[in-house]
Design a protein around this motif. Structure first.
Motif, PDB file in Angstrom:
ATOM      1  N   TYR A   1       0.846  -1.184   0.000  1.00 57.89           N
ATOM      2  CA  TYR A   1       0.000   0.000   0.000  1.00 57.89           C
ATOM      3  C   TYR A   1       0.886   1.240   0.000  1.00 57.89           C
ATOM      4  O   TYR A   1       2.016   1.215   0.506  1.00 57.89           O
ATOM      5  CB  TYR A   1      -0.910   0.029   1.230  1.00 57.89           C
ATOM      6  N   GLN A   2       0.368   2.311  -0.548  1.00 59.53           N
ATOM      7  CA  GLN A   2       1.121   3.559  -0.577  1.00 59.53           C
ATOM      8  C   GLN A   2       0.170   4.722  -0.323  1.00 59.53           C
ATOM      9  O   GLN A   2      -0.994   4.695  -0.737  1.00 59.53           O
ATOM     10  CB  GLN A   2       1.819   3.738  -1.928  1.00 59.53           C
ATOM     11  N   ASP A   3       0.679   5.739   0.372  1.00 63.29           N
ATOM     12  CA  ASP A   3      -0.123   6.922   0.669  1.00 63.29           C
ATOM     13  C   ASP A   3       0.126   7.998  -0.380  1.00 63.29           C
ATOM     14  O   ASP A   3       1.278   8.303  -0.713  1.00 63.29           O
ATOM     15  CB  ASP A   3       0.223   7.472   2.053  1.00 63.29           C
ATOM     16  N   PHE A   4      -0.962   8.579  -0.867  1.00 64.99           N
ATOM     17  CA  PHE A   4      -0.892   9.659  -1.843  1.00 64.99           C
ATOM     18  C   PHE A   4      -1.606  10.884  -1.278  1.00 64.99           C
ATOM     19  O   PHE A   4      -2.605  10.752  -0.563  1.00 64.99           O
ATOM     20  CB  PHE A   4      -1.547   9.240  -3.161  1.00 64.99           C
ATOM     21  N   PRO A   5      -1.125  12.085  -1.590  1.00 67.00           N
ATOM     22  CA  PRO A   5      -1.781  13.284  -1.057  1.00 67.00           C
ATOM     23  C   PRO A   5      -3.129  13.537  -1.716  1.00 67.00           C
ATOM     24  O   PRO A   5      -3.324  13.232  -2.899  1.00 67.00           O
ATOM     25  CB  PRO A   5      -0.785  14.400  -1.398  1.00 67.00           C
ATOM     26  N   ASN A   6      -4.046  14.082  -0.942  1.00 73.67           N
ATOM     27  CA  ASN A   6      -5.315  14.544  -1.491  1.00 73.67           C
ATOM     28  C   ASN A   6      -5.097  15.940  -2.056  1.00 73.67           C
ATOM     29  O   ASN A   6      -4.858  16.890  -1.308  1.00 73.67           O
ATOM     30  CB  ASN A   6      -6.391  14.573  -0.405  1.00 73.67           C
ATOM     31  N   LEU A   7      -5.184  16.081  -3.354  1.00 65.81           N
ATOM     32  CA  LEU A   7      -4.902  17.349  -4.021  1.00 65.81           C
ATOM     33  C   LEU A   7      -6.175  18.108  -4.383  1.00 65.81           C
ATOM     34  O   LEU A   7      -6.144  19.002  -5.228  1.00 65.81           O
ATOM     35  CB  LEU A   7      -4.067  17.099  -5.284  1.00 65.81           C
ATOM     36  N   ASP A   8      -7.282  17.759  -3.736  1.00 64.88           N
ATOM     37  CA  ASP A   8      -8.562  18.406  -4.016  1.00 64.88           C
ATOM     38  C   ASP A   8      -9.162  19.001  -2.747  1.00 64.88           C
ATOM     39  O   ASP A   8      -8.956  18.479  -1.647  1.00 64.88           O
ATOM     40  CB  ASP A   8      -9.579  17.409  -4.584  1.00 64.88           C
ATOM     41  N   ILE A   9      -9.930  20.072  -2.919  1.00 67.99           N
ATOM     42  CA  ILE A   9     -10.860  20.513  -1.882  1.00 67.99           C
ATOM     43  C   ILE A   9     -12.161  19.762  -2.133  1.00 67.99           C
ATOM     44  O   ILE A   9     -12.730  19.836  -3.222  1.00 67.99           O
ATOM     45  CB  ILE A   9     -11.108  22.028  -1.947  1.00 67.99           C
ATOM     46  N   LEU A  10     -12.618  19.027  -1.148  1.00 69.61           N
ATOM     47  CA  LEU A  10     -13.841  18.240  -1.297  1.00 69.61           C
ATOM     48  C   LEU A  10     -15.011  19.007  -0.689  1.00 69.61           C
ATOM     49  O   LEU A  10     -14.911  19.519   0.429  1.00 69.61           O
ATOM     50  CB  LEU A  10     -13.700  16.888  -0.609  1.00 69.61           C
ATOM     51  N   LEU A  11     -16.094  19.079  -1.424  1.00 74.15           N
ATOM     52  CA  LEU A  11     -17.320  19.716  -0.941  1.00 74.15           C
ATOM     53  C   LEU A  11     -18.410  18.655  -0.891  1.00 74.15           C
ATOM     54  O   LEU A  11     -18.826  18.128  -1.925  1.00 74.15           O
ATOM     55  CB  LEU A  11     -17.732  20.866  -1.860  1.00 74.15           C
ATOM     56  N   ILE A  12     -18.848  18.327   0.313  1.00 76.45           N
ATOM     57  CA  ILE A  12     -19.937  17.378   0.504  1.00 76.45           C
ATOM     58  C   ILE A  12     -21.229  18.177   0.649  1.00 76.45           C
ATOM     59  O   ILE A  12     -21.360  18.995   1.566  1.00 76.45           O
ATOM     60  CB  ILE A  12     -19.719  16.497   1.748  1.00 76.45           C
ATOM     61  N   ASP A  13     -22.157  17.954  -0.258  1.00 77.71           N
ATOM     62  CA  ASP A  13     -23.409  18.712  -0.321  1.00 77.71           C
ATOM     63  C   ASP A  13     -24.563  17.775   0.027  1.00 77.71           C
ATOM     64  O   ASP A  13     -24.977  16.950  -0.784  1.00 77.71           O
ATOM     65  CB  ASP A  13     -23.572  19.281  -1.736  1.00 77.71           C
ATOM     66  N   PHE A  14     -25.077  17.897   1.248  1.00 81.96           N
ATOM     67  CA  PHE A  14     -26.160  17.023   1.678  1.00 81.96           C
ATOM     68  C   PHE A  14     -27.515  17.466   1.126  1.00 81.96           C
ATOM     69  O   PHE A  14     -28.473  16.699   1.171  1.00 81.96           O
ATOM     70  CB  PHE A  14     -26.210  16.949   3.204  1.00 81.96           C
ATOM     71  N   ASN A  15     -27.603  18.694   0.621  1.00 85.17           N
ATOM     72  CA  ASN A  15     -28.844  19.133  -0.021  1.00 85.17           C
ATOM     73  C   ASN A  15     -29.068  18.408  -1.341  1.00 85.17           C
ATOM     74  O   ASN A  15     -30.172  17.943  -1.642  1.00 85.17           O
ATOM     75  CB  ASN A  15     -28.805  20.648  -0.272  1.00 85.17           C
ATOM     76  N   GLU A  16     -27.994  18.329  -2.137  1.00 82.40           N
ATOM     77  CA  GLU A  16     -28.081  17.704  -3.460  1.00 82.40           C
ATOM     78  C   GLU A  16     -27.616  16.252  -3.446  1.00 82.40           C
ATOM     79  O   GLU A  16     -27.605  15.596  -4.491  1.00 82.40           O
ATOM     80  CB  GLU A  16     -27.238  18.503  -4.467  1.00 82.40           C
ATOM     81  N   ASN A  17     -27.211  15.754  -2.277  1.00 84.33           N
ATOM     82  CA  ASN A  17     -26.734  14.369  -2.153  1.00 84.33           C
ATOM     83  C   ASN A  17     -25.584  14.078  -3.113  1.00 84.33           C
ATOM     84  O   ASN A  17     -25.605  13.103  -3.873  1.00 84.33           O
ATOM     85  CB  ASN A  17     -27.866  13.365  -2.405  1.00 84.33           C
ATOM     86  N   ARG A  18     -24.573  14.927  -3.078  1.00 82.12           N
ATOM     87  CA  ARG A  18     -23.441  14.714  -3.968  1.00 82.12           C
ATOM     88  C   ARG A  18     -22.160  15.243  -3.334  1.00 82.12           C
ATOM     89  O   ARG A  18     -22.182  16.065  -2.411  1.00 82.12           O
ATOM     90  CB  ARG A  18     -23.666  15.387  -5.315  1.00 82.12           C
TER      91      ARG A  18
END
Length: 266
Positions: free
Chosen positions: A71-88
Motif C-alpha cells: 500500500y502507498q499513501d498519496f496526497p489529497n490534491l482536491d478541496i472536497l465539498l460534501i453537499d447534503f442538499n443535493e446528495n453529492r
C-alpha cells in the motif's frame, strides 16, 4: 477542475443529527459523507469545516493498494465539498492555488479548529514545490467556511476567503489542537522533512514533540491576522497549575491518557 460524485442510492438522515452547530469543530465524519465520497474511508490526516448542510475537506493522505501486499499513501490534491442538499460530493483541484497556500491545503496531519465560521488550519506535512522537498509547513491558514462554500457552489474562486500566516513555531503535524474561547492549545505532534525526495536514497528526519504543549492567541487587526502570546510548556504540572479548569476538553483528555500511561509503566 470540478468533479461530481453521485451515489446510486442514498438515505439522507436529518442534518440536525449529522452536524453540530457551525461554531463547533467536526472531528468525525458522518457515515453519509463516506457514502457520498467513498474514498474518505481510505483517507486520514485531513481537516474538516462545516456550514449548514455542507462539509469542506482539506488535505489528508489517501491509502491506495498498488499490489497484493503493498500500500502507498498519496496526497489529497482536491478541496472536497460534501453537499447534503443535493446528495453529492464535488472535488475542486488545489492546482489553481499557487505557492504555500496550495501546498499546505494539500498536506496531511493537519491540526484544525473551527470557531464562529472560521476554520483554522495549522501545520501539516507534505511536498513543497517551493522548497523541492517534503517539509512541515510553518503556516496557519484561516478560512471563512461560509464564503468558501458559497464561492465553490457559484463557480467562483474562493481564494479571497483564505488568509495565511507564516510562523516557524507553527511547523508541526499530527498534533492535538483545541481552543478554550481565548487561547489555542497544541499538544504533542511532530516536525519532519525529507531531503532529496526523488533520489534513490532520500533522507527523512523527524523530531517528536512528546509531552509538550504550545499555547497562543490569534487576533485580527483590520485585514491582518497576528499570532500573539506564544508559549511552549515542557513542565505539564506547571501547565496544569497555570490553566486549571481553563484547559480545553481534548487537551485534558490527552493529559489524562498520558498520566494513565505513566501509571501503567511504573
Amino acid at each position: 477542475m470540478l468533479r461530481y460524485f453521485l451515489p446510486l442510492s442514498f438515505l439522507l438522515l436529518s442534518t440536525a443529527i449529522c452536524f453540530a452547530q457551525d461554531k463547533e469543530t467536526l472531528r468525525q465524519l458522518p457515515p453519509e459523507a463516506v457514502q457520498l465520497y467513498p474514498t474518505l474511508e481510505d483517507m486520514e490526516g485531513y481537516a474538516v469545516g462545516q456550514y449548514k448542510d455542507y462539509l469542506l475537506i482539506f488535505g489528508g493522505s489517501i491509502r491506495s493498494k498498488i499490489s497484493d501486499n503493498n500500500y502507498q499513501d498519496f496526497p489529497n490534491l482536491d478541496i472536497l465539498l460534501i453537499d447534503f442538499n443535493e446528495n453529492r460530493a464535488s472535488a475542486y483541484t488545489n492546482g489553481s492555488y499557487e505557492g504555500s497556500l496550495g501546498e499546505q491545503i494539500s498536506a496531511t496531519g493537519l491540526s484544525y479548529y473551527q470557531n464562529d465560521g472560521l476554520l483554522y488550519l495549522l501545520g501539516g506535512y507534505g511536498y513543497s514545490e517551493t522548497h523541492n522537498q517534503f517539509i512541515t509547513f510553518p503556516y496557519i491558514t484561516v478560512i471563512n467556511v461560509k464564503q468558501t462554500v458559497l464561492s465553490l457552489l457559484n463557480g467562483m474562486d474562493p481564494v479571497a476567503s483564505f488568509y495565511q500566516l507564516c510562523d516557524d513555531r507553527m511547523a508541526v503535524f499530527d498534533a492535538e489542537m483545541d481552543y478554550n474561547g481565548d487561547e489555542f492549545f497544541l499538544m504533542n505532534g511532530k516536525f519532519a522533512y525529507k531531503l532529496r525526495p526523488f533520489a534513490d536514497n532520500p533522507r527523512y528526519v523527524e523530531e517528536k514533540y512528546n509531552e509538550e504543549i504550545r499555547t497562543f492567541k490569534i487576533s485580527k487587526d483590520g485585514a491582518e491576522w497576528h499570532l500573539e502570546h506564544f508559549e511552549t510548556w515542557y513542565d505539564l504540572e506547571a501547565f496544569r497549575e497555570q490553566y486549571g479548569t481553563l484547559i480545553p476538553e481534548r487537551i485534558e483528555q490527552q493529559l489524562q491518557q498520558l498520566q494513565q500511561s505513566r501509571n501503567l509503566s511504573q
